[in-house]
Design an enzyme around this catalytic site. Sequence first.
Site, short mmCIF file in Angstrom:
data_model
loop_
_atom_site.label_atom_id
_atom_site.label_comp_id
_atom_site.label_asym_id
_atom_site.label_seq_id
_atom_site.Cartn_x
_atom_site.Cartn_y
_atom_site.Cartn_z
N PRO A 95 10.38 90.95 54.63
CA PRO A 95 11.48 91.24 53.71
C PRO A 95 11.84 92.71 53.59
O PRO A 95 10.97 93.58 53.62
CB PRO A 95 10.96 90.72 52.36
CG PRO A 95 9.48 90.62 52.52
CD PRO A 95 9.24 90.31 53.96
N ASN A 96 13.12 92.93 53.46
CA ASN A 96 13.75 94.24 53.24
C ASN A 96 13.83 95.10 54.49
O ASN A 96 14.48 96.14 54.48
CB ASN A 96 13.06 95.01 52.09
CG ASN A 96 13.08 94.22 50.79
OD1 ASN A 96 14.16 93.86 50.32
ND2 ASN A 96 11.92 93.91 50.24
N ARG A 108 17.09 102.08 53.78
CA ARG A 108 16.20 101.82 52.65
C ARG A 108 15.15 102.94 52.57
O ARG A 108 14.40 103.15 53.52
CB ARG A 108 15.50 100.49 52.93
CG ARG A 108 14.31 100.20 52.10
CD ARG A 108 13.41 99.18 52.79
NE ARG A 108 12.35 98.76 51.90
CZ ARG A 108 11.22 98.20 52.29
NH1 ARG A 108 11.01 97.98 53.58
NH2 ARG A 108 10.32 97.86 51.43
N TYR A 158 10.62 105.41 55.13
CA TYR A 158 10.71 104.54 56.32
C TYR A 158 11.52 105.14 57.47
O TYR A 158 11.58 104.54 58.54
CB TYR A 158 11.28 103.18 55.92
CG TYR A 158 10.40 102.44 54.92
CD1 TYR A 158 9.14 101.98 55.30
CD2 TYR A 158 10.82 102.23 53.61
CE1 TYR A 158 8.32 101.33 54.38
CE2 TYR A 158 10.01 101.57 52.69
CZ TYR A 158 8.76 101.12 53.09
OH TYR A 158 7.95 100.48 52.19
N ASN A 165 5.17 93.04 61.30
CA ASN A 165 5.19 93.83 60.08
C ASN A 165 5.63 92.88 58.97
O ASN A 165 6.83 92.67 58.78
CB ASN A 165 6.16 95.00 60.21
CG ASN A 165 6.15 95.86 58.94
OD1 ASN A 165 5.56 95.49 57.92
ND2 ASN A 165 6.79 97.01 59.02
N ALA A 203 6.18 93.29 52.44
CA ALA A 203 5.48 93.02 51.18
C ALA A 203 4.57 91.79 51.27
O ALA A 203 3.56 91.72 50.57
CB ALA A 203 6.50 92.85 50.05
N GLU A 214 -0.67 94.23 63.97
CA GLU A 214 0.00 94.45 62.69
C GLU A 214 0.52 95.88 62.66
O GLU A 214 -0.19 96.82 63.04
CB GLU A 214 -1.04 94.23 61.58
CG GLU A 214 -0.54 94.46 60.17
CD GLU A 214 -1.65 94.24 59.13
OE1 GLU A 214 -2.77 93.79 59.51
OE2 GLU A 214 -1.40 94.53 57.96
N HIS A 247 2.60 98.81 60.25
CA HIS A 247 3.25 99.30 59.03
C HIS A 247 3.84 100.67 59.31
O HIS A 247 3.14 101.55 59.84
CB HIS A 247 2.27 99.36 57.86
CG HIS A 247 1.74 98.01 57.52
ND1 HIS A 247 2.51 97.07 56.89
CD2 HIS A 247 0.55 97.43 57.81
CE1 HIS A 247 1.79 95.95 56.79
NE2 HIS A 247 0.62 96.15 57.35
N ARG A 252 -0.38 105.07 49.59
CA ARG A 252 0.57 104.58 48.59
C ARG A 252 -0.15 103.79 47.49
O ARG A 252 -1.35 103.92 47.33
CB ARG A 252 1.66 103.77 49.31
CG ARG A 252 2.39 104.60 50.37
CD ARG A 252 3.46 103.81 51.08
NE ARG A 252 4.53 103.41 50.18
CZ ARG A 252 5.47 102.52 50.48
NH1 ARG A 252 5.48 101.94 51.69
NH2 ARG A 252 6.42 102.22 49.62
C1 DQA Z 1 5.56 98.19 54.98
C2 DQA Z 1 4.62 98.55 53.82
C3 DQA Z 1 4.67 97.48 52.75
O1 DQA Z 1 3.78 97.81 51.69
C4 DQA Z 1 6.07 97.38 52.19
O2 DQA Z 1 6.14 96.33 51.25
C5 DQA Z 1 7.11 97.23 53.23
C6 DQA Z 1 6.97 97.93 54.51
C7 DQA Z 1 5.63 99.30 56.03
O3 DQA Z 1 6.11 99.03 57.13
O4 DQA Z 1 5.25 100.45 55.76
O5 DQA Z 1 8.13 96.58 53.01
O6 DQA Z 1 5.06 97.02 55.63
#
Ligand code: DQA
Length: 149
Positions: free
Chosen positions: A15-16, A23, A28, A79, A82, A103, A105, A112
């Site tokens: 998501p997002n 964003r 990011y 990835n 959340a 994985e 991120h 964080r």
């Molecule tokens: C994320 C880190 C997560 O905590 C966050 O909710 C994201 C992006 C990252 O790529 O840094 O949406 O996965």
Amino acid sequence: MGNDAGKLITILNGPNLNLLGRREPEIYGHETLDDVAVACAEVGRALGLDTELKQTNHEGELVEMVHRARDTSAGIIINPAAFTHTSVAILDALNAFDGPVLEVHISNVHQREAFRHHSYVSLRADGVIVGFGTEGYPLAVRRMGTLLA
Ligand code: DQA
């Protein structure tokens, strides 16, 4: 598995991440998910790997994307955004996938909030890339080249 063009790597995003580039760019960065797809395809091509990048804002859809990868893909880069920190369902789906799982991120989640420090998906992942910005994705494709050689 896949087609005769090469092994397929599925790159899944939660998501997002459709808003990537717009964003919270201070966290990011400015690259979009399309830019990430191009960078991954380029690295994959050099290694004889096909890549397909997908994104969804829905947990169940992400689970189904993992299920589909069972029939189509040699490896998964994910990835989960959340859902990383909440989803046993995505962990279970990945546990039913036989190939390597990496994985990614974009941000350094360990720098964080505390709720970002735990990942369900890390229980299954063969490797984790954290805090390398969007460069983490093509690096993960490179690693797939090694794991699938
Ligand atoms: C994320 C880190 C997560 O905590 C966050 O909710 C994201 C992006 C990252 O790529 O840094 O949406 O996965």
